[in-house]
Design a protein around this motif. Structure first.
Motif, PDB file in Angstrom:
ATOM      1  N   ILE A   1       0.830  -1.208   0.000  1.00 22.28           N
ATOM      2  CA  ILE A   1       0.000   0.000   0.000  1.00 22.28           C
ATOM      3  C   ILE A   1       0.868   1.263   0.000  1.00 22.28           C
ATOM      4  CG2 ILE A   1      -1.534   1.321   1.551  1.00 22.28           C
ATOM      5  CD1 ILE A   1      -2.960  -1.354   2.071  1.00 22.28           C
ATOM      6  N   HIS A   2       0.468   2.228  -0.833  1.00 24.06           N
ATOM      7  CA  HIS A   2       1.187   3.507  -0.863  1.00 24.06           C
ATOM      8  C   HIS A   2       0.269   4.713  -0.733  1.00 24.06           C
ATOM      9  CE1 HIS A   2       5.157   1.890  -1.421  1.00 24.06           C
ATOM     10  NE2 HIS A   2       4.596   0.974  -2.189  1.00 24.06           N
ATOM     11  N   ALA A   3      -0.989   4.458  -0.375  1.00 26.05           N
ATOM     12  CA  ALA A   3      -1.919   5.578  -0.156  1.00 26.05           C
ATOM     13  C   ALA A   3      -2.881   5.218   0.961  1.00 26.05           C
ATOM     14  CB  ALA A   3      -2.694   5.871  -1.435  1.00 26.05           C
ATOM     15  N   ALA A   4      -3.145   6.207   1.818  1.00 23.33           N
ATOM     16  CA  ALA A   4      -4.062   5.983   2.943  1.00 23.33           C
ATOM     17  C   ALA A   4      -4.968   7.195   3.120  1.00 23.33           C
ATOM     18  CB  ALA A   4      -3.265   5.757   4.225  1.00 23.33           C
ATOM     19  N   VAL A   5      -6.147   6.916   3.653  1.00 22.55           N
ATOM     20  CA  VAL A   5      -7.027   8.018   4.060  1.00 22.55           C
ATOM     21  C   VAL A   5      -7.002   8.070   5.578  1.00 22.55           C
ATOM     22  CG1 VAL A   5      -9.395   8.898   4.128  1.00 22.55           C
ATOM     23  CG2 VAL A   5      -8.582   7.705   2.089  1.00 22.55           C
ATOM     24  N   LEU A   6      -6.787   9.263   6.101  1.00 25.81           N
ATOM     25  CA  LEU A   6      -6.838   9.451   7.549  1.00 25.81           C
ATOM     26  C   LEU A   6      -8.001  10.398   7.810  1.00 25.81           C
ATOM     27  CD1 LEU A   6      -5.331   8.958  10.262  1.00 25.81           C
ATOM     28  CD2 LEU A   6      -4.105  11.072   9.809  1.00 25.81           C
ATOM     29  N   CYS A   7      -8.930   9.981   8.637  1.00 25.48           N
ATOM     30  CA  CYS A   7     -10.087  10.830   8.920  1.00 25.48           C
ATOM     31  C   CYS A   7      -9.864  11.454  10.298  1.00 25.48           C
ATOM     32  CB  CYS A   7     -11.354   9.980   8.903  1.00 25.48           C
ATOM     33  SG  CYS A   7     -12.848  10.964   8.923  1.00 25.48           S
ATOM     34  N   SER A   8      -9.670  12.760  10.315  1.00 23.94           N
ATOM     35  CA  SER A   8      -9.228  13.417  11.552  1.00 23.94           C
ATOM     36  C   SER A   8      -9.926  14.772  11.726  1.00 23.94           C
ATOM     37  CB  SER A   8      -7.708  13.625  11.483  1.00 23.94           C
ATOM     38  OG  SER A   8      -7.245  14.310  12.604  1.00 23.94           O
TER      39      SER A   8
ATOM     40  N   ARG B   1     -13.211  10.348  17.284  1.00 23.92           N
ATOM     41  CA  ARG B   1     -11.890  10.569  17.888  1.00 23.92           C
ATOM     42  C   ARG B   1     -11.254  11.860  17.380  1.00 23.92           C
ATOM     43  NH1 ARG B   1      -8.004   7.866  19.925  1.00 23.92           N
ATOM     44  NH2 ARG B   1      -7.518   9.967  20.631  1.00 23.92           N
ATOM     45  N   VAL B   2     -10.684  12.624  18.325  1.00 28.86           N
ATOM     46  CA  VAL B   2      -9.782  13.723  17.985  1.00 28.86           C
ATOM     47  C   VAL B   2      -8.399  13.165  18.304  1.00 28.86           C
ATOM     48  CG1 VAL B   2      -9.105  16.089  18.561  1.00 28.86           C
ATOM     49  CG2 VAL B   2     -11.527  15.458  18.531  1.00 28.86           C
ATOM     50  N   TRP B   3      -7.645  12.843  17.288  1.00 27.02           N
ATOM     51  CA  TRP B   3      -6.376  12.125  17.491  1.00 27.02           C
ATOM     52  C   TRP B   3      -5.398  12.961  18.291  1.00 27.02           C
ATOM     53  CZ3 TRP B   3      -7.530   7.395  16.373  1.00 27.02           C
ATOM     54  CH2 TRP B   3      -8.361   7.084  15.307  1.00 27.02           C
TER      55      TRP B   3
ATOM     56  N   SER C   1      -5.553  13.409   4.251  1.00 30.87           N
ATOM     57  CA  SER C   1      -6.056  13.656   5.594  1.00 30.87           C
ATOM     58  C   SER C   1      -7.341  14.470   5.481  1.00 30.87           C
ATOM     59  CB  SER C   1      -4.994  14.410   6.402  1.00 30.87           C
ATOM     60  OG  SER C   1      -5.389  14.514   7.735  1.00 30.87           O
ATOM     61  N   ASP C   2      -8.456  13.823   5.782  1.00 33.86           N
ATOM     62  CA  ASP C   2      -9.750  14.486   5.665  1.00 33.86           C
ATOM     63  C   ASP C   2     -10.043  15.150   7.010  1.00 33.86           C
ATOM     64  OD1 ASP C   2     -12.419  15.155   5.705  1.00 33.86           O
ATOM     65  OD2 ASP C   2     -13.066  13.382   4.613  1.00 33.86           O
ATOM     66  N   GLU C   3      -9.936  16.473   7.011  1.00 34.76           N
ATOM     67  CA  GLU C   3     -10.094  17.221   8.268  1.00 34.76           C
ATOM     68  C   GLU C   3     -11.347  18.091   8.237  1.00 34.76           C
ATOM     69  OE1 GLU C   3      -6.211  18.643   9.668  1.00 34.76           O
ATOM     70  OE2 GLU C   3      -5.242  16.985   8.593  1.00 34.76           O
ATOM     71  N   ILE C   4     -12.350  17.584   7.527  1.00 31.43           N
ATOM     72  CA  ILE C   4     -13.605  18.338   7.385  1.00 31.43           C
ATOM     73  C   ILE C   4     -14.259  18.605   8.747  1.00 31.43           C
ATOM     74  CG2 ILE C   4     -15.116  16.326   7.057  1.00 31.43           C
ATOM     75  CD1 ILE C   4     -16.564  17.881   4.838  1.00 31.43           C
TER      76      ILE C   4
ATOM     77  N   VAL D   1     -21.134   2.334  23.645  1.00 34.66           N
ATOM     78  CA  VAL D   1     -20.750   3.523  22.892  1.00 34.66           C
ATOM     79  C   VAL D   1     -19.511   4.135  23.533  1.00 34.66           C
ATOM     80  CG1 VAL D   1     -22.313   5.076  24.196  1.00 34.66           C
ATOM     81  CG2 VAL D   1     -21.628   5.686  21.887  1.00 34.66           C
ATOM     82  N   SER D   2     -18.621   4.615  22.687  1.00 35.20           N
ATOM     83  CA  SER D   2     -17.438   5.307  23.179  1.00 35.20           C
ATOM     84  C   SER D   2     -17.756   6.798  23.156  1.00 35.20           C
ATOM     85  CB  SER D   2     -16.286   4.976  22.221  1.00 35.20           C
ATOM     86  OG  SER D   2     -15.176   5.747  22.514  1.00 35.20           O
ATOM     87  N   ARG D   3     -17.359   7.524  24.195  1.00 36.16           N
ATOM     88  CA  ARG D   3     -17.710   8.953  24.217  1.00 36.16           C
ATOM     89  C   ARG D   3     -16.926   9.693  23.130  1.00 36.16           C
ATOM     90  NH1 ARG D   3     -16.126  13.827  25.678  1.00 36.16           N
ATOM     91  NH2 ARG D   3     -17.634  15.303  26.467  1.00 36.16           N
ATOM     92  N   PRO D   4     -17.641  10.362  22.198  1.00 40.68           N
ATOM     93  CA  PRO D   4     -16.918  11.096  21.161  1.00 40.68           C
ATOM     94  C   PRO D   4     -16.144  12.280  21.750  1.00 40.68           C
ATOM     95  CG  PRO D   4     -19.265  10.936  20.660  1.00 40.68           C
ATOM     96  CD  PRO D   4     -19.087  10.457  22.062  1.00 40.68           C
ATOM     97  N   GLN D   5     -15.082  12.666  21.063  1.00 42.93           N
ATOM     98  CA  GLN D   5     -14.260  13.825  21.460  1.00 42.93           C
ATOM     99  C   GLN D   5     -14.434  14.963  20.473  1.00 42.93           C
ATOM    100  OE1 GLN D   5     -10.489  11.861  21.283  1.00 42.93           O
ATOM    101  NE2 GLN D   5     -10.788  10.800  23.235  1.00 42.93           N
ATOM    102  N   GLY D   6     -14.985  14.628  19.327  1.00 41.12           N
ATOM    103  CA  GLY D   6     -15.244  15.610  18.278  1.00 41.12           C
ATOM    104  C   GLY D   6     -16.348  15.084  17.398  1.00 41.12           C
ATOM    105  N   THR D   7     -16.744  15.863  16.392  1.00 40.16           N
ATOM    106  CA  THR D   7     -17.903  15.616  15.516  1.00 40.16           C
ATOM    107  C   THR D   7     -19.179  15.725  16.358  1.00 40.16           C
ATOM    108  OG1 THR D   7     -18.320  13.187  15.672  1.00 40.16           O
ATOM    109  CG2 THR D   7     -16.515  13.904  14.214  1.00 40.16           C
ATOM    110  N   TYR D   8     -20.305  15.398  15.757  1.00 40.51           N
ATOM    111  CA  TYR D   8     -21.540  15.344  16.552  1.00 40.51           C
ATOM    112  C   TYR D   8     -22.201  13.993  16.378  1.00 40.51           C
ATOM    113  CZ  TYR D   8     -22.953  17.421  12.020  1.00 40.51           C
ATOM    114  OH  TYR D   8     -23.111  17.716  10.688  1.00 40.51           O
ATOM    115  N   MET D   9     -21.378  12.996  16.090  1.00 43.23           N
ATOM    116  CA  MET D   9     -21.906  11.665  15.839  1.00 43.23           C
ATOM    117  C   MET D   9     -21.650  10.727  17.016  1.00 43.23           C
ATOM    118  SD  MET D   9     -23.364  11.667  13.038  1.00 43.23           S
ATOM    119  CE  MET D   9     -23.472  12.472  11.442  1.00 43.23           C
ATOM    120  N   LEU D  10     -22.646   9.886  17.258  1.00 41.87           N
ATOM    121  CA  LEU D  10     -22.463   8.770  18.196  1.00 41.87           C
ATOM    122  C   LEU D  10     -22.480   7.508  17.361  1.00 41.87           C
ATOM    123  CD1 LEU D  10     -25.004   9.016  21.146  1.00 41.87           C
ATOM    124  CD2 LEU D  10     -22.545   9.462  21.229  1.00 41.87           C
TER     125      LEU D  10
END
Ligand SMILES: Cc1ncc(COP(=O)(O)O)c(C=O)c1O
Length: 399
Positions: free
Chosen positions: A169-176, A183-185, A206-209, A324-333
């Motif tokens: 693999i030489h390409a990755a998507v990181l959702c942050s 998760r807020v990494w 790196s998708d930082e939307i 459920v894990s408590r989210p640190q960011g976004t508004y999704m559970l």
């Protein structure tokens, strides 16, 4: 609070799939129940007034011809990234318009990969990555996030390394921050991931939307700030759309410091001849990326923190078997209902439909790779979140 996060908007008939397109075509909301939109990732709050003000002011000049993005467009992004994310040295050259983040992700992958290549993503996975990348002929290699002893979703670096090596693999998507796990990494987590990507020469989109939507106590760290190497191997995607509820206006952007990648990606995304800015969405961005916008987002994040705290506590106290894990960011559970379903001999399908019947329009988590998953959007006035959980107690999570 200066801004209004309590008024319940009636979005029916106002171009909102959140309320007009219920994603379970074979289920009807029963009479007497209002629709509580808790699925697609937009918000049920009015945006910061400076956005409609900027749009309305521009529409008063009744000519909307060909245009170039204004200097204010780039200045607002540079200032926003500096104040909100601590980014130094960003210039106009590194910023490029994208109609949408997903389109930007695909353009980047078209440069980094050959058709049929494998791309590393974390699971659970935002459904949009799966659709857009598979639609373009890429194969996703999933590396599952694992919950630690405190229930916090973490990357599994060993698994990532194994897959990168074995699958070439030489390409990755990181959702942050991460959708749907919230998760807020932390810096060390990003450092470790970027070190792995450096070691195996993996380029990163790196998708930082979601970067503006961090809950109280958490701070977003742009991947490009991790190291000089990370800066050069990362293509970062941003947008004001999640932050200010502007998805219907269209208008995202990338930040690419590496001049070679930047030129190649811009060339790639130019090929459709569709990737051009709408004049009103430019004004939406500058209206949002302002002093007022900053204050509005600060207040929004407080409201989201309260909603998340309420929902997290409520689930733990009332719905035994729902994890459920408590989210640190976004508004999704992101709920895991496996234990509840097994104990009650109910399928995840049946459970989801029970919710929809009483107007709790949540989202199937299976396409996000949660076998018993449900994704719930909490970007609603608190009163509606409370109402939804009361309905779940009375009619859905019942023995
Ligand atoms: C992580 C992530 N990326 C991208 C998008 C979609 O962005 P766009 O509409 O700009 O393509 C979303 C929407 O929910 C998202 O959650």
């Amino acid at each position: 609070m200066k801004y209004d996060f309590t008024t319940i908007m009636d979005r029916r008939g106002m171009d909102a799939i959140a309320v007009d397109n219920i994603p379970y075509s074979d289920v009807q909301v029963k009479e007497g129940f209002s629709v509580i939109p808790m699925w697609v990732a937009d918000m049920n709050f009015q945006t910061v007034p400076t956005i409609p003000e900027a749009i309305i002011k521009r529409t008063e000049h009744a000519a909307y011809g060909y245009f170039e993005p204004r200097a204010e467009y780039y200045d607002s992004i540079v200032n926003w990234q500096h104040v909100r994310n601590g980014v130094e040295g960003l210039t106009k050259e590194a910023i490029g318009y994208e109609n949408g983040v997903l389109g930007g992700v695909v353009s980047a992958m078209n440069v980094l990969c050959s058709k049929g290549d494998k791309i590393l993503v974390h699971a659970p996975t935002y459904i949009g990555f799966t659709h857009s990348l598979e639609n373009n002929g890429y194969h996703l290699v999933l590396s599952s996030l694992k919950q630690d002893a405190d229930g916090i979703w973490r990357m599994d670096y060993e698994d990532m390394e194994k897959k990168i090596k074995e699958e070439h693999i030489h390409a990755a998507v990181l959702c942050s921050p991460h959708n749907p796990c919230g998760r807020v990494w932390e810096r060390w987590e990003l450092e470790k991931a970027m070190e792995l990507y450096r070691k195996y020469d993996v380029y990163v989109v790196s998708d930082e939307i979601w970067s503006d939507l961090t809950l109280t106590g958490y701070r977003h760290i742009p991947t490009q700030m991790i190291s000089e190497d990370a800066k050069m191997r990362t293509i970062a995607m941003y947008a004001p759309s999640k932050t200010f509820n502007l998805a219907g206006l269209v208008g995202s952007y990338h930040i690419i410091y590496n001049p070679y990648l930047r030129e190649r990606i811009r060339k790639e995304s130019s090929l459709s001849h569709y990737n051009t800015m709408n004049v009103l969405s430019m004004y939406a961005l500058t209206g949002g990326y302002s002093e007022a916008g900053m204050q509005w987002v600060d207040e929004l994040c407080q409201v989201l923190t309260e909603n998340v705290d309420f929902a997290y506590k409520y689930i733990r106290e009332h719905f035994e078997g729902v994890e459920v894990s408590r989210p640190q960011g976004t508004y999704m559970l992101f709920l895991d209902c496996q234990k509840w379903c097994e104990t009650h001999n109910v399928t995840i399908d049946e459970l989801q439909k029970k919710g929809v019947k009483v107007g709790v329009i949540w989202q199937d988590g299976r396409p996000f790779h949660g076998e018993y998953g449900i994704r719930m959007n909490l970007a609603l006035p608190k009163q509606l979140v409370e109402e939804a959980f009361e309905r779940l107690t009375k009619w859905v999570f019942v023995d």
